[in-house]
Design an enzyme around this catalytic site. Structure first.
Site, PDB file in Angstrom:
ATOM      1  N   HIS A  44       0.627  -1.126  -0.275  1.00  0.00           N
ATOM      2  CA  HIS A  44      -0.108   0.139  -0.171  1.00  0.00           C
ATOM      3  C   HIS A  44       1.037   1.315  -0.028  1.00  0.00           C
ATOM      4  O   HIS A  44       1.793   1.718   0.881  1.00  0.00           O
ATOM      5  CB  HIS A  44      -1.044  -0.071   1.097  1.00  0.00           C
ATOM      6  N   HIS A  86      -1.324  10.133  -2.633  1.00  0.00           N
ATOM      7  CA  HIS A  86      -2.598  10.203  -2.057  1.00  0.00           C
ATOM      8  C   HIS A  86      -3.969  10.987  -2.322  1.00  0.00           C
ATOM      9  O   HIS A  86      -5.058  11.051  -2.612  1.00  0.00           O
ATOM     10  CB  HIS A  86      -2.655   9.679  -1.157  1.00  0.00           C
TER      11      HIS A  86
END
Length: 300
Positions: A44, A86
């Site tokens: 991730h 992100h």
């Protein structure tokens, strides 16, 4: 005669080497093997504990440690360039401030990424193309929210020669995702639906609808263990698709998370529980530790 034979041998060797399967190709095939015991490890935001999240270095680390897939987040700049980050702003992860949508790529390339401790590093914000070129032939790539821009992204995949190693996932139902893309996202990428049991009341119906297009895997997220959860997991296991479960934090896996495995030293209650559910794709924030655990279980 000897020289002729040597030339032929070298030529055949060169051809054979050119035909050799890349690691990314082998991993892409693995996704389509529902009965394989090999567990694909997804990092991730890359190896963000040891390099800035979503940085090229974070992804290089993953390649070096034997991770199977990297998850990347994308946003578009003011001049319609895809960068890997992100947040919708650069505030948290760089030494700058502002919304990505209000900045040009040139603006963003002037910034430096911060470490996990908030310290400015030497690393720059990468573009999607830079990450794809880094990953080419070496590792699979999951582009988060890639379904929102698939037609634009697909041209970039073709340009970089990475169209067969990129995973696109969606929370949308089948009809919605089919209407989003002119380029047939379902068949021109490694496509996976996401089933959020906390939000999708008709989760079992969603699974049934997607089974018509034979997705290689389903990702399932859930806060608690319920009869509905186990019905959905069983349906996916019996369908011939792989099961993807996230171990990132507790609300995605009913408490069977990375911190339980590493900080509480209870990996069997975390990753072991996920394996018992039949998952053969695990997304983690602890890629090195998970790989070590799986190797002991002869699953990686």
């Amino acid at each position: 005669m000897y020289r002729i034979l040597l030339s032929i041998f070298l030529l055949l060797g060169s051809i054979t080497a050119g035909m050799a399967e890349t690691r990314a190709e082998k991993l892409a095939k693995e996704i389509y093997k529902p009965n394989s015991k090999y567990v694909l490890v997804v990092a991730h935001r890359g190896d963000w504990r040891n390099a800035p999240e979503n940085s090229l270095q974070a992804y290089r680390n993953c390649i070096d440690m034997g991770v199977d897939m990297i998850e990347i987040d994308i946003h578009k700049t003011q001049d319609n360039q895809f960068i890997v980050m992100h947040d919708a702003t650069v505030d948290r992860t760089t030494n700058g401030k502002g919304k990505i949508a209000d900045m040009t790529l040139a603006d963003i390339k002037k910034l430096y990424l911060k470490s996990g401790h908030g310290v400015k590093t030497r690393h720059r914000v990468p573009t999607l193309e830079e990450v794809l070129l880094l990953a080419k032939d070496k590792i699979l790539v999951n582009i988060d929210k890639g379904d929102n821009y698939f037609d634009e992204i697909y041209e970039l995949l073709l340009k970089t020669g990475t169209e067969k190693q990129v995973v696109i996932k969606t929370y949308d139902n089948l009809a919605t995702i089919q209407s989003k893309s002119k380029n047939d996202i379902i068949h021109k990428s490694i496509f996976m639906p996401i089933i959020n049991l906390d939000k999708q009341e008709d989760a079992e119906v969603v699974v049934d609808n997607y089974l018509h297009v034979n997705p290689p895997a389903f990702e399932v997220t859930f806060k608690t263990e319920t009869p509905k959860l186990f019905r959905v997991l069983n349906k996916i296991r019996q369908s011939g698709s792989k099961l993807w479960i996230n171990s990132l934090w507790s609300s995605l896996n009913a408490g069977h998370d990375d911190d339980l495995a590493v900080e509480e030293k209870c990996p069997d209650e975390a990753w072991g529980w996920i394996l018992k559910q039949g998952a053969t794709v695990i997304q983690t924030d602890r890629p090195m530790q998970l790989i070590q655990y799986l190797k002991k279980k002869h699953r990686h």
